[in-house]
Design a protein around this motif. Structure first.
Motif, PDB file in Angstrom:
ATOM      1  N   ALA A 102       0.891  -1.260   0.033  1.00 44.49           N
ATOM      2  CA  ALA A 102      -0.065  -0.111  -0.053  1.00 44.49           C
ATOM      3  C   ALA A 102       1.028   1.253  -0.071  1.00 44.49           C
ATOM      4  CB  ALA A 102      -0.834   0.035   1.307  1.00 44.49           C
ATOM      5  N   VAL A 103       2.022   1.258   0.957  1.00 41.45           N
ATOM      6  CA  VAL A 103       2.799   2.391   0.776  1.00 41.45           C
ATOM      7  C   VAL A 103       3.615   2.557  -0.647  1.00 41.45           C
ATOM      8  CG1 VAL A 103       4.930   3.325   1.850  1.00 41.45           C
ATOM      9  CG2 VAL A 103       3.267   2.446   3.225  1.00 41.45           C
ATOM     10  N   THR A 104       4.110   1.445  -1.157  1.00 42.50           N
ATOM     11  CA  THR A 104       4.585   1.406  -2.582  1.00 42.50           C
ATOM     12  C   THR A 104       3.754   1.898  -3.579  1.00 42.50           C
ATOM     13  OG1 THR A 104       6.076  -0.345  -1.901  1.00 42.50           O
ATOM     14  CG2 THR A 104       5.914   0.263  -4.146  1.00 42.50           C
ATOM     15  N   THR A 105       2.453   1.720  -3.465  1.00 40.63           N
ATOM     16  CA  THR A 105       1.312   1.911  -4.500  1.00 40.63           C
ATOM     17  C   THR A 105       1.085   3.616  -4.258  1.00 40.63           C
ATOM     18  OG1 THR A 105       0.433  -0.113  -4.574  1.00 40.63           O
ATOM     19  CG2 THR A 105      -0.644   1.847  -5.183  1.00 40.63           C
ATOM     20  N   ALA A 106       0.843   4.095  -2.946  1.00 42.12           N
ATOM     21  CA  ALA A 106       0.768   5.248  -2.721  1.00 42.12           C
ATOM     22  C   ALA A 106       1.817   6.086  -3.139  1.00 42.12           C
ATOM     23  CB  ALA A 106       0.304   5.582  -1.459  1.00 42.12           C
ATOM     24  N   LEU A 107       3.173   5.766  -2.764  1.00 43.72           N
ATOM     25  CA  LEU A 107       4.277   6.698  -2.939  1.00 43.72           C
ATOM     26  C   LEU A 107       4.484   6.799  -4.788  1.00 43.72           C
ATOM     27  CD1 LEU A 107       6.775   7.876  -1.968  1.00 43.72           C
ATOM     28  CD2 LEU A 107       7.897   5.638  -2.115  1.00 43.72           C
ATOM     29  N   ALA A 108       4.141   5.600  -5.476  1.00 39.85           N
ATOM     30  CA  ALA A 108       4.251   5.835  -6.844  1.00 39.85           C
ATOM     31  C   ALA A 108       3.277   6.718  -7.547  1.00 39.85           C
ATOM     32  CB  ALA A 108       3.728   4.323  -7.438  1.00 39.85           C
ATOM     33  N   GLN A 109       2.130   6.850  -6.772  1.00 43.07           N
ATOM     34  CA  GLN A 109       1.043   8.065  -7.222  1.00 43.07           C
ATOM     35  C   GLN A 109       1.728   9.571  -7.081  1.00 43.07           C
ATOM     36  OE1 GLN A 109      -2.386   7.212  -5.315  1.00 43.07           O
ATOM     37  NE2 GLN A 109      -3.209   5.769  -6.727  1.00 43.07           N
ATOM     38  N   LEU A 110       2.266   9.414  -5.879  1.00 46.10           N
ATOM     39  CA  LEU A 110       3.121  11.085  -5.784  1.00 46.10           C
ATOM     40  C   LEU A 110       4.169  11.294  -6.547  1.00 46.10           C
ATOM     41  CD1 LEU A 110       2.503  11.341  -1.927  1.00 46.10           C
ATOM     42  CD2 LEU A 110       1.390  12.857  -3.609  1.00 46.10           C
ATOM     43  N   LEU A 111       4.858  10.099  -6.926  1.00 48.73           N
ATOM     44  CA  LEU A 111       6.289  10.651  -7.609  1.00 48.73           C
ATOM     45  C   LEU A 111       6.042  10.244  -9.008  1.00 48.73           C
ATOM     46  CD1 LEU A 111       8.739   8.388  -5.502  1.00 48.73           C
ATOM     47  CD2 LEU A 111       8.904  11.022  -5.817  1.00 48.73           C
ATOM     48  N   GLY A 112       4.763  10.059  -9.557  1.00 46.97           N
ATOM     49  CA  GLY A 112       4.442   9.934 -10.873  1.00 46.97           C
ATOM     50  C   GLY A 112       4.860   8.646 -11.786  1.00 46.97           C
ATOM     51  N   GLY A 113       4.743   7.613 -10.871  1.00 51.35           N
ATOM     52  CA  GLY A 113       5.207   6.219 -11.504  1.00 51.35           C
ATOM     53  C   GLY A 113       5.713   5.249 -10.821  1.00 51.35           C
TER      54      GLY A 113
END
Length: 125
Positions: free
Chosen positions: A114-125
């Motif tokens: 969940a953290v990895t997915t949410a982080l990818a959204q903020l980093l754009g990829g």
């Protein structure tokens, strides 16, 4: 002149950003919520929720250097995410690096994904 038995009347159209008090003994409260963390970017709020969940899950694992390093980075990210300011990209990059370094530890925890997915959204990829 009005007698003491007559009551005056008034009309209120619209009030915003103010506190109003009517009548004897009445009180008025005005709370300013502008600029609060509640107004943060929804993606940032989701990452904050996921970071908190992952930190709680890490407490259930046997402590190691790997989990301690990850928790320290998560704690710093949590502090920054909880503020009303946008999170710095450098913080997000460090968090991604810490997640990558934790490797197998995260494979055991759904909150890690969940953290990895949410982080990818903020980093754009």
């Amino acid at each position: 002149m009005a007698s003491s038995d007559e009551q005056g009347s008034f009309r209120i159209g619209s009030i915003s950003g103010s506190a109003v008090n009517f009548g004897q003994g009445g009180t008025a409260h005005n709370v300013n919520n502008y600029g609060s963390a509640a107004a943060a970017d929804p993606a940032q709020a989701e990452l904050l929720r996921a970071v908190r969940e992952l930190r709680a899950d890490l407490e259930r694992l046997r402590p190691s250097e790997q989990t301690a390093a990850l928790d320290a980075e998560l704690a710093g990210a949590e502090d920054e995410l909880a503020s009303a300011e946008p999170v710095q990209e450098s913080r997000l990059v460090r968090l991604r690096e810490a997640l990558t370094g934790a490797g197998p530890v995260l494979d055991l925890l759904a909150s890690g994904a969940a953290v990895t997915t949410a982080l990818a959204q903020l980093l754009g990829g």
